[in-house]
Design a protein around this motif. Sequence first.
Motif: not given
Length: 590
Positions: A363, A365, A370, A374, A504, A587-588, A590
């Motif tokens: 990832s 991030s 994350k 979020a 991020l 975000i999920n 990344l």
Amino acid sequence: MAVPGFTLGAFILLLLVSSVANYPNGKVTKSCHGMIPEHGHTPQSDPPWYISVSQMTFRPGEKIKVTLSGPLFKGFLLEARDENLTGPPIGSFTLIDSQVSQLLTCEDIQGSAVSHTSPSNKAEIEVYWNAPSSAPNHIKFLATVVEKYDIYWVKIPGPVISQPNVLPFTTPKATIAPMPTLPPVSHLTKSFNASDCGNKKFCIRSPLNCDPEKELACVFLSFTRDAKSVMVEMSGPSKGYLSFAFSHDQWMGDDDAYLCILEDQTVHIQPSHLTGRSHPVMDSRDPLEDMAWRLADGVMQCSFRRNITFPGVKNRFDLNASYYIFLADGAADHGRIHKHSQQPLITYDKYNVTGYPENIGGSHSLLILKVHGALMFVAWMTTVSVGVLIARFFKPVWLKALFGDAAWFQVHRMLMLTTSALTFIAFLLPFIYRGGWNWHAGYHPYLGCIVMILAVLQLLLAAFRPPLHDPRRQMFKWTHWSMGTAARIIAVATMFLGMDLPGLNLPGPWKTYAMIGFVAWHVGTEIVLEVHTYRLSRKDEILDDDRIQILQSLTTAEAEGYAFKKAVLAIYVCGNLTFLTMFLSAINHL
């Protein structure tokens, strides 16, 4: 609210990727002893620069003017050594122009060397050398000059000056040292492939399960073990460099790193090590074998072999152990690499690349960052926005008691407490991750602190809310509204800035447009409800003789508009959740 969102472009520009170079400010004390730049390239021969002195003899305490001159150059390091060029620097220097040169402390001797202050072009440097009381009979001046990052000359010899009445200096017979030979590098004839990943190869891929042979955007790193060594293959889109590193933790620093750097349509494969959040220190290429590379369709590929263990070799890790693995890419200029354009891809856990072959991803991030993003999106895009609308427009229509208080107040209080709780948890996470303050995040942490303070003050203010008919109620009302509005505006600004931070770094320009769209959606909804409230209130106006309109509060007309307000709120929540889902999904992934 739309105006602050619009003006954030200026702040976002300040946070774009910046480049790093090897000591452009001349703080090169690490190179004092050997006078060799940590650039990872072979020094040039036959220098076009020369060193001159104002006199050939000296006495202790005298000042000798020393001049380094020649074609334009960017950096330099000037020292005085004894006649055998051994031991620490001799004496100290005095600057003539502090704009272009500066003093360094080498070997714990203050002012014993001089270097550049910036990478701007210069043709001549003048300084004074101060002869110490314990000076040897003969002094020789040496200079290292950097023309470009990958073009430099090391220990350019200058004149030898001597004390009076000593035996003349005799130059020892020159011995020609063999030029260092670089390991041979060949060209790859075909692209890497992922067919043996998880079978014979330990592979790291992004996107997961991509194939570098079929997908140009595939970032690929593989390790194939044999008896005593590991074959490494790395591939990815890049116009500058690709790199990976073994690390004991998920922080940059004290890592074993390897770079493939593009220079003049040639790829240089370079081992290095990281000493912190700074430019990598280039190491000798001797530990690498079977080096090869390929450039095609904007994709860089390189491979090499290294031993699993290097007993006694500094900075090369033992690959029988498990490590986090970083992959990064960025721009390069004349062999000098710049800061990676986004957060490196980091594996989720430590892995032993010489163990059982696996097929893993990573990832850009970390999970803790994350979750931070979020929670802030949920708090300041959803719960606080819905809570504000309910308090502003639903007082007259949700007056029915719920657990002892009006329903609108209970819902408003629940949403605002949720906002504060989510903000507090999210606020702590970066501090837990960093172990302190982040000095590399621009304005984002400062604005975040302001939002957290305002959220806490809002809770304290609400806890001491005066009764309905108390004279202080009006002051409370305006203070509560002002602080809440300020908190929401600053929170939106903070989210704008946070989306571009390396931790991020949501992809693409869509995130900015989506955030502007959310702000417009919320402002538009408030305008619709304000207009609706105004139109209904006019039905129950009382007009005086001068036709001055006096708006009545809590009219029956407000209650009659409940169905419309309910529909607007439902549409607003659906739109709000759509924007929130877009950001959480990004975000999920990344």
